[in-house]
Write a protein that holds these residues in place. Structure first.
Motif, PDB file in Angstrom:
ATOM      1  N   ASP A  77      10.561  -6.131  -2.093  1.00  0.00           N
ATOM      2  CA  ASP A  77      10.169  -5.317  -3.254  1.00  0.00           C
ATOM      3  C   ASP A  77       9.803  -6.196  -4.449  1.00  0.00           C
ATOM      4  OD1 ASP A  77      10.510  -2.319  -2.632  1.00  0.00           O
ATOM      5  OD2 ASP A  77      12.354  -3.199  -1.834  1.00  0.00           O
ATOM      6  N   LYS A  78      10.540  -7.265  -4.632  1.00  0.00           N
ATOM      7  CA  LYS A  78      10.257  -8.190  -5.728  1.00  0.00           C
ATOM      8  C   LYS A  78       8.884  -8.824  -5.557  1.00  0.00           C
ATOM      9  CE  LYS A  78      12.053 -12.260  -8.076  1.00  0.00           C
ATOM     10  NZ  LYS A  78      13.095 -13.290  -8.109  1.00  0.00           N
ATOM     11  N   LEU A  79       8.568  -9.287  -4.332  1.00  0.00           N
ATOM     12  CA  LEU A  79       7.258  -9.881  -4.088  1.00  0.00           C
ATOM     13  C   LEU A  79       6.154  -8.847  -4.272  1.00  0.00           C
ATOM     14  CD1 LEU A  79       5.631 -12.374  -3.341  1.00  0.00           C
ATOM     15  CD2 LEU A  79       5.882 -11.714  -0.928  1.00  0.00           C
ATOM     16  N   TRP A  80       6.386  -7.612  -3.824  1.00  0.00           N
ATOM     17  CA  TRP A  80       5.408  -6.542  -4.007  1.00  0.00           C
ATOM     18  C   TRP A  80       5.088  -6.369  -5.491  1.00  0.00           C
ATOM     19  CZ3 TRP A  80       1.626  -3.739  -2.369  1.00  0.00           C
ATOM     20  CH2 TRP A  80       1.297  -2.561  -3.004  1.00  0.00           C
ATOM     21  N   GLU A  81       6.116  -6.317  -6.318  1.00  0.00           N
ATOM     22  CA  GLU A  81       5.917  -6.138  -7.763  1.00  0.00           C
ATOM     23  C   GLU A  81       5.128  -7.308  -8.354  1.00  0.00           C
ATOM     24  OE1 GLU A  81       6.448  -3.467  -9.662  1.00  0.00           O
ATOM     25  OE2 GLU A  81       7.112  -2.444  -7.848  1.00  0.00           O
ATOM     26  N   GLU A  82       5.377  -8.505  -7.866  1.00  0.00           N
ATOM     27  CA  GLU A  82       4.668  -9.689  -8.366  1.00  0.00           C
ATOM     28  C   GLU A  82       3.190  -9.693  -7.971  1.00  0.00           C
ATOM     29  OE1 GLU A  82       6.609 -13.271  -7.109  1.00  0.00           O
ATOM     30  OE2 GLU A  82       8.544 -12.640  -7.899  1.00  0.00           O
ATOM     31  N   LEU A  83       2.874  -9.160  -6.792  1.00  0.00           N
ATOM     32  CA  LEU A  83       1.528  -9.292  -6.245  1.00  0.00           C
ATOM     33  C   LEU A  83       0.615  -8.084  -6.411  1.00  0.00           C
ATOM     34  CD1 LEU A  83       2.233 -11.056  -2.830  1.00  0.00           C
ATOM     35  CD2 LEU A  83       1.393 -12.091  -4.948  1.00  0.00           C
ATOM     36  N   LYS A  84       1.167  -6.898  -6.510  1.00  0.00           N
ATOM     37  CA  LYS A  84       0.368  -5.676  -6.365  1.00  0.00           C
ATOM     38  C   LYS A  84      -0.811  -5.560  -7.323  1.00  0.00           C
ATOM     39  CE  LYS A  84       3.333  -2.675  -9.139  1.00  0.00           C
ATOM     40  NZ  LYS A  84       4.200  -1.492  -9.094  1.00  0.00           N
ATOM     41  N   GLU A  85      -0.755  -6.161  -8.477  1.00  0.00           N
ATOM     42  CA  GLU A  85      -1.865  -6.100  -9.439  1.00  0.00           C
ATOM     43  C   GLU A  85      -2.751  -7.345  -9.383  1.00  0.00           C
ATOM     44  OE1 GLU A  85      -2.378  -3.348 -11.209  1.00  0.00           O
ATOM     45  OE2 GLU A  85      -0.551  -2.432 -10.407  1.00  0.00           O
ATOM     46  N   LYS A  86      -2.393  -8.332  -8.531  1.00  0.00           N
ATOM     47  CA  LYS A  86      -3.086  -9.620  -8.538  1.00  0.00           C
ATOM     48  C   LYS A  86      -3.879  -9.904  -7.270  1.00  0.00           C
ATOM     49  CE  LYS A  86       0.623 -11.623 -11.293  1.00  0.00           C
ATOM     50  NZ  LYS A  86       1.738 -12.564 -11.289  1.00  0.00           N
ATOM     51  N   VAL A  87      -3.717  -9.062  -6.243  1.00  0.00           N
ATOM     52  CA  VAL A  87      -4.352  -9.311  -4.949  1.00  0.00           C
ATOM     53  C   VAL A  87      -4.984  -8.035  -4.422  1.00  0.00           C
ATOM     54  CG1 VAL A  87      -2.748 -11.183  -4.344  1.00  0.00           C
ATOM     55  CG2 VAL A  87      -2.225  -8.833  -3.677  1.00  0.00           C
ATOM     56  N   ARG A  88      -5.805  -8.184  -3.387  1.00  0.00           N
ATOM     57  CA  ARG A  88      -6.398  -7.018  -2.735  1.00  0.00           C
ATOM     58  C   ARG A  88      -5.391  -6.499  -1.712  1.00  0.00           C
ATOM     59  NH1 ARG A  88     -11.041  -6.301   1.405  1.00  0.00           N
ATOM     60  NH2 ARG A  88     -10.619  -8.482   1.838  1.00  0.00           N
ATOM     61  N   ILE A  89      -5.052  -5.230  -1.827  1.00  0.00           N
ATOM     62  CA  ILE A  89      -4.023  -4.608  -1.006  1.00  0.00           C
ATOM     63  C   ILE A  89      -4.623  -4.094   0.301  1.00  0.00           C
ATOM     64  CG2 ILE A  89      -2.296  -2.746  -0.904  1.00  0.00           C
ATOM     65  CD1 ILE A  89      -1.723  -4.917  -3.043  1.00  0.00           C
ATOM     66  N   CYS A  90      -3.945  -4.366   1.398  1.00  0.00           N
ATOM     67  CA  CYS A  90      -4.311  -3.794   2.694  1.00  0.00           C
ATOM     68  C   CYS A  90      -3.575  -2.461   2.862  1.00  0.00           C
ATOM     69  CB  CYS A  90      -3.947  -4.763   3.810  1.00  0.00           C
ATOM     70  SG  CYS A  90      -4.327  -4.186   5.462  1.00  0.00           S
ATOM     71  N   TYR A  91      -2.258  -2.482   2.700  1.00  0.00           N
ATOM     72  CA  TYR A  91      -1.475  -1.238   2.601  1.00  0.00           C
ATOM     73  C   TYR A  91      -0.277  -1.482   1.692  1.00  0.00           C
ATOM     74  CZ  TYR A  91       1.582  -3.017   6.397  1.00  0.00           C
ATOM     75  OH  TYR A  91       2.423  -3.762   7.182  1.00  0.00           O
ATOM     76  N   GLU A  92       0.093  -0.426   0.969  1.00  0.00           N
ATOM     77  CA  GLU A  92       1.164  -0.517  -0.021  1.00  0.00           C
ATOM     78  C   GLU A  92       2.527  -0.574   0.648  1.00  0.00           C
ATOM     79  OE1 GLU A  92       0.763   2.461  -3.062  1.00  0.00           O
ATOM     80  OE2 GLU A  92      -1.247   1.780  -3.588  1.00  0.00           O
ATOM     81  N   ILE A  93       3.519  -0.950  -0.148  1.00  0.00           N
ATOM     82  CA  ILE A  93       4.877  -1.089   0.369  1.00  0.00           C
ATOM     83  C   ILE A  93       5.385   0.255   0.882  1.00  0.00           C
ATOM     84  CG2 ILE A  93       6.064  -0.735  -1.847  1.00  0.00           C
ATOM     85  CD1 ILE A  93       7.871  -3.194  -0.803  1.00  0.00           C
TER      86      ILE A  93
END
Length: 119
Positions: A77-93
């Motif tokens: 969850d911590k990594l998701w929060e760090e990355l979700k606005e900075k990378v192209r998402i394939c599928y969300e957490i």
């Protein structure tokens, strides 16, 4: 015979951009880089991934890997929060019925990277 490790070599057209993506966004360290060979070794913990320009004779326009790289990690969850606005998402957490909480992104080359934590 015992297998000791698996070290993927993924092709990239832009080695420096790939090193930057993995070091800045995913906290890998560039352990070794060979400019003449257009090759680099990146590491995070016991995980090692090699990147290189395509070998001569192999056609390469974009990522051709027909699977994904799956990273078992702590604090997904911590990594998701760090990355979700900075990378192209394939599928969300999401928490899946097989007992994993995971998400997936695309790296700068188009490779699918999945991150999961056992719950």
């Amino acid at each position: 015979m015992n297998y000791k490790s698996l070290n993927p070599i993924l092709y990239t057209k832009n080695l420096n951009q790939t090193i930057q993506f993995y070091t800045e966004k995913l906290r890998f360290t560039c352990i070794e880089k060979n400019e003449a060979l257009h090759w680099a070794l990146l590491q995070n913990g016991i995980i090692e991934i090699m990147f290189s320009h395509p070998v001569k004779g192999i056609a390469f326009e974009t990522a051709q890997f027909t699977g994904s790289l799956y990273f078992n990690i702590d604090e997904v969850d911590k990594l998701w929060e760090e990355l979700k606005e900075k990378v192209r998402i394939c599928y969300e957490i999401e928490t899946f019925e097989w007992g994993m909480r995971e998400f997936a992104i695309y790296d700068n080359n188009g490779y699918v990277l999945q991150f999961g934590e056992k719950i």
